[in-house]
Design an enzyme around this catalytic site. Structure first.
Site, PDB file in Angstrom:
ATOM      1  N   ASP A 136     123.793  -1.596  39.782  1.00 11.46           N
ATOM      2  CA  ASP A 136     123.998  -1.424  41.089  1.00 11.46           C
ATOM      3  C   ASP A 136     124.982  -0.267  41.103  1.00 11.46           C
ATOM      4  OD1 ASP A 136     123.932  -1.666  43.965  1.00 11.46           O
ATOM      5  OD2 ASP A 136     124.210  -3.824  43.954  1.00 11.46           O
ATOM      6  N   GLU A 185     127.974  -0.393  43.721  1.00  9.98           N
ATOM      7  CA  GLU A 185     129.389  -0.763  44.189  1.00  9.98           C
ATOM      8  C   GLU A 185     130.356  -1.348  43.116  1.00  9.98           C
ATOM      9  OE1 GLU A 185     126.329  -1.446  45.597  1.00  9.98           O
ATOM     10  OE2 GLU A 185     126.258  -1.208  47.312  1.00  9.98           O
ATOM     11  N   HIS A 219     120.271   0.267  43.407  1.00 13.71           N
ATOM     12  CA  HIS A 219     121.108   0.445  44.462  1.00 13.71           C
ATOM     13  C   HIS A 219     120.436   1.329  45.647  1.00 13.71           C
ATOM     14  CE1 HIS A 219     124.623   1.685  46.956  1.00 13.71           C
ATOM     15  NE2 HIS A 219     124.208   2.847  47.013  1.00 13.71           N
ATOM     16  N   HIS A 239     128.315  -6.113  42.431  1.00 12.62           N
ATOM     17  CA  HIS A 239     129.613  -6.470  43.526  1.00 12.62           C
ATOM     18  C   HIS A 239     129.483  -7.665  43.799  1.00 12.62           C
ATOM     19  CE1 HIS A 239     126.407  -6.564  46.547  1.00 12.62           C
ATOM     20  NE2 HIS A 239     126.090  -5.401  45.810  1.00 12.62           N
ATOM     21  N   HIS A 258     129.052  -7.632  49.734  1.00 12.46           N
ATOM     22  CA  HIS A 258     127.807  -7.914  50.534  1.00 12.46           C
ATOM     23  C   HIS A 258     126.686  -8.685  49.780  1.00 12.46           C
ATOM     24  CE1 HIS A 258     126.530  -4.072  48.637  1.00 12.46           C
ATOM     25  NE2 HIS A 258     125.396  -4.677  48.818  1.00 12.46           N
ATOM     26  N   GLU A 283     124.232 -11.334  45.009  1.00  9.69           N
ATOM     27  CA  GLU A 283     123.071 -10.626  44.025  1.00  9.69           C
ATOM     28  C   GLU A 283     123.053 -10.952  42.581  1.00  9.69           C
ATOM     29  OE1 GLU A 283     122.819  -6.228  45.169  1.00  9.69           O
ATOM     30  OE2 GLU A 283     123.640  -7.202  47.270  1.00  9.69           O
TER      31      GLU A 283
HETATM   32 ZN    ZN Z   1     124.139  -1.444  45.849  1.00  7.65          ZN
END
Ligand code: ZN
Length: 272
Positions: free
Chosen positions: A8, A10, A61, A105, A117, A136
């Protein structure tokens, strides 16, 4: 040995806000380079321990087409593009020995989690799997576990490394930054972060971990940020409405549950 890396953006070193993670933003080109280089550090670490390892990288992502294929270490295979079955974990199957998460993240609402998030920031307030709230990391670790593959390594901010230890206490984690707020952090220099990721991944590759156990059927509680999104997601067959913002979905296994969750997110997006 075979390793699967889901990446990902972030939680990549040096990234603290939206300017580097969205195609529409001016600093995106820098962000995607940083993403590729953190990933390459993880690949190098695995190969330090197993020089002949087979490695698959899944770009996880946004549109899942962020890593420039020419920036990625050529000893790995790249899975990219969206939408696709298993989403952020596309490409994994039972032939892998371990999976690793880079650039991850924290879940939505985490104190001091950079760009925290849960899958879709505008849509999802929270996600529970069999009674436990997951982000996640927890969600995708369960997809790996469905295939009998343990999560061995995670790189992200400090909050995400803590979340990962809750998912699987035995894993190796590397914190590349420490959040001050949701859009601010103290960051290691990317080169230092990469050295840490390389060392961490090398150690993690040698761990002999067991995948987490998942009870079937799998119950999801999907809570949206507003009731209209839940109105839309409630059209998915077999879902039940729990309250204004929440739907309940019961699936025979983790993959069906994951796909139901993604369908619910797409329904929410359609009415936003
Ligand atoms: Zn992401």
């Amino acid at each position: 040995m075979k390793f699967f890396i889901s990446v990902d953006m972030e939680g990549i070193s040096g990234i603290v806000d939206g300017t580097m993670v969205s195609r529409k933003q001016g600093d995106y080109e820098r962000g995607r380079k940083l993403m590729a280089f953190d990933t390459n550090a993880c690949i190098e670490g695995i190969l330090d321990s197993y020089p002949k390892a087979e490695i698959t990288v899944s770009d996880a992502h946004g549109g899942m087409n962020n890593i420039d294929p020419t920036d990625l270490d050529k000893r790995a295979v790249l899975v990219r593009g969206s939408p696709k079955p298993q989403s952020q974990m596309a490409g994994i199957d039972s032939s892998y020995d371990a999976c690793m998460f880079v650039g991850y993240h924290a879940k939505k609402g985490t104190l001091e989690g950079v760009m925290s998030h849960t899958y879709s920031g505008g849509n999802i307030e929270s996600l529970h799997v069999n009674g436990m709230e997951v982000g996640e990391t927890g969600l995708n670790a369960r997809i790996a576990a469905h295939h009998g593959v343990p999560l061995a390594f995670l790189a992200g901010d400090v909050a995400t490394t803590k979340e990962a230890k809750e998912v699987n206490p035995g894993i190796v984690t590397v914190a590349v930054k420490d959040a001050i707020g949701r859009m601010s952090a103290k960051c290691l220099h990317p080169e230092v972060a990469r050295e840490e990721i390389r060392k961490g991944a090398a150690n993690a590759a040698r761990l002999k971990l067991k995948p987490m156990a998942i009870k079937a059927p799998v119950e999801l509680l999907i809570r949206f940020t507003d009731a209209r999104r839940a109105d839309a997601a409630a059209f998915i067959p077999t879902t039940e409405r729990v309250d204004g913002k929440t739907i309940r979905l019961v699936a025979p296994d983790m993959i069906v549950a994951y796909h139901g969750f993604i369908a619910a997110v797409l329904c929410g997006t359609a009415v936003s």
